[in-house]
Design a protein around this motif. Structure first.
Motif, PDB file in Angstrom:
ATOM      1  N   ILE A 119       0.935  -1.112   0.081  1.00 36.26           N
ATOM      2  CA  ILE A 119      -0.060  -0.201   0.079  1.00 36.26           C
ATOM      3  C   ILE A 119       0.597   1.130   0.013  1.00 36.26           C
ATOM      4  CG2 ILE A 119      -1.746   1.322   1.300  1.00 36.26           C
ATOM      5  CD1 ILE A 119      -2.671  -1.194   2.370  1.00 36.26           C
ATOM      6  N   HIS A 120       0.972   1.981  -1.042  1.00 31.05           N
ATOM      7  CA  HIS A 120       1.494   3.222  -1.076  1.00 31.05           C
ATOM      8  C   HIS A 120       1.614   4.290   0.121  1.00 31.05           C
ATOM      9  CE1 HIS A 120       3.386   6.783  -2.821  1.00 31.05           C
ATOM     10  NE2 HIS A 120       4.085   6.075  -3.834  1.00 31.05           N
ATOM     11  N   ALA A 121       2.561   4.246   0.812  1.00 32.78           N
ATOM     12  CA  ALA A 121       2.770   4.976   1.983  1.00 32.78           C
ATOM     13  C   ALA A 121       2.308   6.426   1.962  1.00 32.78           C
ATOM     14  CB  ALA A 121       4.195   5.037   2.400  1.00 32.78           C
ATOM     15  N   LYS A 160       1.597   7.059 -13.163  1.00 30.10           N
ATOM     16  CA  LYS A 160       3.082   7.189 -12.666  1.00 30.10           C
ATOM     17  C   LYS A 160       3.869   6.112 -13.206  1.00 30.10           C
ATOM     18  CE  LYS A 160       2.034  10.334  -8.851  1.00 30.10           C
ATOM     19  NZ  LYS A 160       1.954  10.408  -7.466  1.00 30.10           N
ATOM     20  N   GLU A 161       5.252   6.627 -13.449  1.00 31.76           N
ATOM     21  CA  GLU A 161       6.320   5.578 -13.815  1.00 31.76           C
ATOM     22  C   GLU A 161       6.173   4.635 -12.686  1.00 31.76           C
ATOM     23  OE1 GLU A 161       9.738   3.333 -14.411  1.00 31.76           O
ATOM     24  OE2 GLU A 161       9.834   4.887 -12.903  1.00 31.76           O
ATOM     25  N   GLU A 162       6.275   3.259 -12.799  1.00 27.37           N
ATOM     26  CA  GLU A 162       6.104   2.253 -11.838  1.00 27.37           C
ATOM     27  C   GLU A 162       7.163   2.330 -10.768  1.00 27.37           C
ATOM     28  OE1 GLU A 162       4.985  -1.737 -12.735  1.00 27.37           O
ATOM     29  OE2 GLU A 162       3.745  -1.205 -14.556  1.00 27.37           O
ATOM     30  N   ARG A 163       8.702   2.340 -11.462  1.00 28.93           N
ATOM     31  CA  ARG A 163       9.763   2.411 -10.449  1.00 28.93           C
ATOM     32  C   ARG A 163       9.934   3.688  -9.683  1.00 28.93           C
ATOM     33  NH1 ARG A 163      14.527   1.048 -14.675  1.00 28.93           N
ATOM     34  NH2 ARG A 163      12.968   2.508 -15.868  1.00 28.93           N
ATOM     35  N   GLU A 164       9.278   4.746 -10.160  1.00 29.75           N
ATOM     36  CA  GLU A 164       9.131   5.985  -9.056  1.00 29.75           C
ATOM     37  C   GLU A 164       8.095   5.957  -8.362  1.00 29.75           C
ATOM     38  OE1 GLU A 164      10.152   9.515  -7.881  1.00 29.75           O
ATOM     39  OE2 GLU A 164      11.464   8.388  -9.189  1.00 29.75           O
ATOM     40  N   PHE A 165       7.151   5.288  -8.617  1.00 28.18           N
ATOM     41  CA  PHE A 165       5.951   5.217  -7.790  1.00 28.18           C
ATOM     42  C   PHE A 165       6.233   4.453  -6.548  1.00 28.18           C
ATOM     43  CE2 PHE A 165       1.422   3.236  -6.995  1.00 28.18           C
ATOM     44  CZ  PHE A 165       0.995   4.573  -6.509  1.00 28.18           C
ATOM     45  N   PHE A 166       7.001   3.166  -6.926  1.00 28.24           N
ATOM     46  CA  PHE A 166       7.321   2.384  -5.834  1.00 28.24           C
ATOM     47  C   PHE A 166       8.540   2.669  -5.020  1.00 28.24           C
ATOM     48  CE2 PHE A 166      10.024  -1.103  -4.393  1.00 28.24           C
ATOM     49  CZ  PHE A 166       9.102  -1.916  -3.598  1.00 28.24           C
ATOM     50  N   ARG A 167       9.382   3.809  -5.656  1.00 27.46           N
ATOM     51  CA  ARG A 167      10.482   4.528  -4.772  1.00 27.46           C
ATOM     52  C   ARG A 167       9.903   5.368  -3.824  1.00 27.46           C
ATOM     53  NH1 ARG A 167      14.824   4.112  -2.283  1.00 27.46           N
ATOM     54  NH2 ARG A 167      16.209   5.864  -2.328  1.00 27.46           N
TER      55      ARG A 167
END
Length: 736
Positions: A135-137, A256-263
């Motif tokens: 879950i995105h923080a 959003k770009e997936e890697r940046e979203f996860f970062r």
């Protein structure tokens, strides 16, 4: 910190699931490949419908009258009965199912605390699949990534199975039918759920009542071997255009770009876990501390509702949540928000103080309407909007619980030294509480002040004996703590009520202590049976009114010895953490570690959830049930921190209560917070104790190291370091 939790077999119960959370939304990952469940939750999804009709005699004046008459039956009918109704209650949000119908065998699960990511793996050597969830923080949007051919699984978005509107029944209070959970979700009667879909979007909207609806929006994206699910829980309280705004927010995040979203997500957790650290030779205990801090941030975040009893993980077994998933203020909320200060997680902890501050008007209204008093008082057991839920009234309607809530404001100031917070939040809130309780205190012929009735959670349950001779040490400790604090802070702020607070404090009786130096329940009763709530010892822990020196040492030693005498038969999980806290104050590291280990091994599930009872039936308690609540988790972390670092009234104690083995093998902590903005790091390595102390404010401190006390003056922003040869010290001690 690279802590992981592993489950080698499929998880068959919701309260053992892999927990994910963002402080606002939660997800429990469990099940088997044939039916993987992602049980979704959000802290503010409540049915606030009041089914009971508040009676005119639902007043404190009447409660006092009936308590003095010993009229238990009438008290239950008026004050306990409201809790029997299924609402108000916390609600589960819904669930996402991912089914692999052709896959047999177990599902192996892993929780990576550092990234707050769950991973599930299953299948045989030829066809192995895995699923990631988080879950995105920051955005509170959930993500499920399925790494498997799309023809091997299918996805369902399900709403809870509530009852149908129009099938309501009449509720008749029967005290013998009161249970931890007030029945199944079918007891809640709602209009049918509304479902919809558009391209790769699916959603449902669940009407709850005329004022409130909620739902879940799910987006499914297929990208080669990976299928990505994004979900968002939405509510009519999010704004006028809540459905379209929620849907658009989900679509925007998906772009959003997936890697940046996860970062973005992992950076938040990296910063959070960097706020404090520990390293123990007992890696199991170290792991539990990190897990507790993970659960805390998952369930509490500034700008969101604070954690209720189950945080962001409401039951997914078709029943209403244990104890309605409500806010209990006779222990649960307070212990849940104790450890965060020393752990330096201020932002997450402020959620609770902000919540209480925003409910001031509700507290003023309840003080006026129920107690006929000025000031502020929230119900001891309440809904998310501060309404009374009923329950055993000697606790659920105890006015002194409000003083424990006010204590949280004082503790935040004590640890931060934030003078603006003291002036604008802490003192005004505590002052409103002090004014309220002053209205209830009665002056006797000898000039002393007493409450008209008194109790001590949850001694003698709700029987006639539960009304103790005024005042119980529980009530008295909280009153002494409140008025001593008000007296001190009024001097700092130049408030004109200083003399009033002093007068009240001087007229309060002394704590009742028996001939064995044990803190009593009340002036004429000592605890003579095992009990889960150490309410008679509030003055020691968590209030800290009694220090471990002089007569205080005698009292603390006697209280601990008495609890040992009475045994653990009627304890629940959090009681073991409370006992560990007492041992830490006593300086008994061996026992503190022993009781924390009992708690974590036998009263917590494989996911760390505090399940209250001795559910594995190891003989520690006669309570063998398993209702999940979080206060035990948070207080266990606080007890461990007390073993490593203590600070009270400017006196710092480094490693005051650690086992001898830890001294031999090495132990450390970084950035634990002390009083007045002080930050401390210390370690024992190769027999040498070293420490670093820095303060946001200039202050005098005394540092106690191995029995030696050194006075120091800390200049704001400057670092103070020191060291001590522990091997040499131990040799000298042995010679003595």
């Amino acid at each position: 910190m690279n802590t992981v939790y592993k489950w080698e077999k499929s998880i068959s119960q919701w309260d053992e699931a892999v927990p994910l959370g963002s402080g606002k939304c939660g997800c429990l990952c469990w099940g088997a490949p044939q039916e993987m469940r992602f049980s979704l939750d959000r802290t503010d999804i409540w049915d606030k419908t009041v089914l009971w009709e508040q009676r005119e005699d639902f007043t404190y004046e009447n409660l006092v009258k009936l308590a003095k008459e010993g009229n238990v039956k009438k008290i239950r009918e008026i004050f306990d009965a409201p809790y029997y109704y299924p609402t108000p209650t916390k609600l589960p949000a819904g669930k996402i199912l991912v089914r692999f119908p052709e896959v047999k065998g177990n599902m192996r699960s892993t929780l990576f605390l550092k990234e707050a990511v769950a991973q599930m793996e299953f299948g045989d050597g030829e066809s192995s699949y895995h699923v990631k969830a988080w879950i995105h923080a920051v955005s509170h949007i959930g993500i499920i990534e399925i790494y498997a051919p799309e023809n091997t699984f299918f996805i369902e978005l399900l709403s809870p199975e509530f009852g149908e509107k129009g099938t309501e029944k009449e509720y008749v209070y029967r005290e013998e039918e009161r249970k931890i959970s007030q029945g199944t979700l079918k007891e809640l009667k709602y209009l049918p759920v509304k479902r919809g879909e558009s391209k790769n979007l699916q959603w449902f909207i669940q009407p709850v009542n005329e004022k409130f609806s909620y739902g879940i929006v799910m987006l499914v994206e297929k990208k080669g071997i990976k299928t990505r699910i994004l979900w968002k829980i939405i509510s009519s309280e999010d704004g006028e255009n809540w459905f379209s705004d929620g849907k658009n927010a989900l679509l925007a995040e998906a772009q959003k770009e997936e890697r940046e979203f996860f970062r973005e997500h992992t950076i938040w957790w990296e910063n959070y876990f960097g706020e404090s650290r520990i390293s123990l030779p007992d890696k199991f205990m170290e792991k539990q501390w990190y897990m507790t801090n993970y659960l805390f941030a998952s369930a509490s975040r500034e700008g969101c509702a604070p954690m209720p009893l189950q945080g962001v993980w409401t039951a997914d077994d078709g029943t209403l949540p244990p104890w309605k998933g409500d806010y209990h203020h006779d222990l649960n909320t307070e212990l849940s928000y104790t450890h965060y200060l020393k752990a330096n997680h201020l932002e997450e902890g402020r959620a609770f103080l902000d919540f209480l501050w925003e409910l001031r008007e509700e507290g003023e209204s309840f003080a006026r309407e129920f107690y006929n008093a000025k000031g502020c008082c929230l119900p001891g057991v309440m809904t998310i909007d501060g309404k009374p839920l009923g329950g055993w009234p000697m606790y659920s309607l105890s006015p002194v619980n409000q003083a424990w809530l006010a204590h949280g404001f004082g503790e935040y100031y004590r640890y931060t030294g934030d003078e603006k917070f003291l002036k604008e939040r802490a003192y005004p809130y505590m002052k409103a509480t002090g004014i309220f309780l002053r209205e209830l205190l009665e002056e006797r012929e000898d000039g002393m002040l007493f409450l008209p009735v008194s109790s001590s959670p949850e001694i003698h349950d709700d029987t006639e004996k539960s009304w103790l001779t005024p005042m119980s040490n529980y009530d008295l400790a909280l009153l002494l703590n409140l008025y001593e604090s008000l007296e001190k802070y009024s001097v700092l702020l130049g408030d004109s009520m200083k003399d009033i607070w002093t007068d009240i404090r001087k007229k309060l009786p002394k704590l009742a202590v028996n001939e064995k130096k044990v803190l009593m329940l009340s002036p004429d009763e000592s605890l003579e049976e095992s009990h889960r709530h150490f309410s008679n010892a509030m003055a020691i822990s968590p209030l800290g009114l009694i220090s471990y020196e002089g007569e205080g040492k005698e009292i603390i030693d006697a209280v601990i010895k008495d609890y040992e005498r009475l045994g653990t038969e009627q304890w629940v999980g959090y009681t073991f953490t409370w006992m560990a806290h007492l041992y830490a104050i006593q300086g008994n590291g061996e026992k503190a570690a022993e009781y924390l280990n009992i708690f974590w091994k036998y009263f917590c599930g494989p996911n760390g959830f505090h399940l209250n009872g001795d559910f594995q039936r190891k003989g520690y308690s006669e309570f063998t049930y398993r209702p999940f609540t979080l206060e035990g988790n948070m207080f266990s972390a606080d007890a461990l921190q007390e073993m490593l670092f203590q600070m009270k009234n400017g006196k710092i104690r480094l490693f005051p209560a650690i086992p001898e083995e830890w001294k031999e093998k090495g132990v450390s902590f970084q950035n634990l917070r002390g009083e007045n903005g002080l930050m401390c790091s210390a370690k024992i390595e190769d027999g040498i104790l070293t420490w670093k102390i820095q303060s946001e404010k200039s202050q005098k401190v005394s540092i106690e190291v191995l029995g030696n006390v050194v006075e120091e003056f800390l200049e704001a922003g400057k670092m103070l370091t020191g060291s001590q040869n522990m091997i040499k010290y131990r040799i000298c001690k042995r010679k003595e």
